[in-house]
Design an enzyme around this catalytic site. Structure first.
Site: not given
Ligand SMILES: *Cc1c(COP(=O)(O)O)cnc(C)c1O
Length: 341
Positions: A73, A75-77, A79
């Site tokens: 997504a 706001q992927s943590n 990533a």
């Protein structure tokens, strides 16, 4: 324990602290709540993906990859931690993101994890929320290979059996911490999304013969789907470490009562949990994962699901970086009084 000899790049700050939450426990009238601080793993504001990446990035290195591709997504943590890990190793990082909540808020699309991804030098590619992400990942990887890159693809959330080893290890670390302190914690609560955290923990708790119950609080999928996915990954993980018979289906519990409006959108109970942890304990949760898990924990306590005299653990999986992307949900936090001398 040397975790079964799997290649691993030691980068996380371990062991993460285990702390008692006195004010929260008192506010709820028991049980005694302990927090395992995996928000403090140290890499680019921390979080649970770092433990998984210690194993995944070691695999990438062993295969002599120079480029990692991952996705999630906006706001992927995951990533963000992948981008930071790649920087540390001198690898290129490409991230495919999908705006799964359809937000047009510029803080959501550009601040928080997105800002940090850019700071770490990652290349971000947006694709439509409706796109088949696996097709997009395959196309991007092919394009990079044609440019002569050696590409390693990391699955969503770092959740495959190799990534889950990070949480087998976390369970062993947790069990040794409580045994050394003589702490009788008999239940653990955590968020569950792409399943690697819960699957690894189940296997690790079983390997350690811990006698500790585990409840995953689903952030997206309905109970049956989440439990099936966690169980399958736990079986593969147990297989990988040569302990195929270590768990049963009954070890897998994923409660989907706290998803709220949907994946990536916090409900009132999640916002309340975030405020309670911030104001009673000085601890930051996030609106997508740990806030929902905490909402579940708080509700369980209020409903008397744990004995008051018991001790319960909460695994903090990180994510507070995304608070800067979700500030619209905390409108009242924008009020600051002007002094009138
Ligand atoms: C990814 C993530 C989770 C979920 O962990 P999974 O292993 O994907 O189930 C929980 N909390 C935070 C903050 C995360 O980034």
């Amino acid at each position: 324990m040397n975790l079964f000899g799997f290649p691993r790049i030691l980068l996380a700050h371990l062991p993460t602290p285990l702390e008692r939450l006195d004010r929260l426990s008192k506010e709820l009238g028991g049980p005694e709540i302990w927090i395992k601080r995996d928000d403090c793993t140290g890499l680019s504001t921390g979080g649970n993906k770092t433990r998984k990446l210690e194993f995944l990035m070691a695999e990438a290195q062993a295969l002599q990859a120079d480029t990692v591709v991952t996705y999630g997504a906006t706001q992927s943590n995951h990533a963000r931690q992948t981008a930071a890990f790649a920087s540390k190793l001198g690898m290129d990082c490409h991230i495919l993101v999908q705006n799964r909540i359809g937000s047009t808020d510029s803080n959501y699309t550009s601040n928080g994890n997105v800002l940090l991804n850019h700071l770490h030098g990652a290349t971000i590619l947006r694709c439509a929320a409706s796109a088949d992400i696996q097709v997009e990942v395959a196309a991007l990887s092919e394009e990079l290979r044609e440019q002569g890159r050696k590409v390693f693809v990391i699955p969503a959330g770092g959740s495959n059996p190799v990534g889950a080893l990070g949480y087998v290890d976390c369970a062993l670390e947790f069990v040794s911490q409580i045994r050394n302190r003589g702490l009788a914690i008999d239940h653990l609560v955590t968020a569950t999304g792409s399943c690697g955290t819960q699957a690894g923990l189940i296997v690790g708790l079983r390997v350690a013969n811990a006698g500790i119950g585990l409840t995953g609080i689903s952030v997206k999928q309905p109970r049956a789907v989440q439990e099936e996915n966690v169980f399958n990954l736990a079986l593969e993980t147990a297989d990988l470490i040569g302990r195929p018979d270590v768990l049963t289906r009954r070890d897998v519990v994923a409660d989907s009562s706290y998803v709220g409006p949907g994946y990536g959108v916090p409900g009132e109970d999640t916002l309340e949990a975030i405020r309670m942890f911030a104001q009673l304990e000085g601890i930051l949760l996030d609106p997508v994962y740990s806030g929902k898990a905490a909402a579940g924990l708080i509700d369980y306590c209020r409903k008397g699901r744990f004995k008051r005299a018991n001790k319960v653990g909460f695994l903090h999986t990180g994510g507070s970086t995304s608070l800067f992307a979700f500030d619209a949900f905390f409108a009242d936090c924008h009020e600051t009084r002007t002094s009138s001398p």
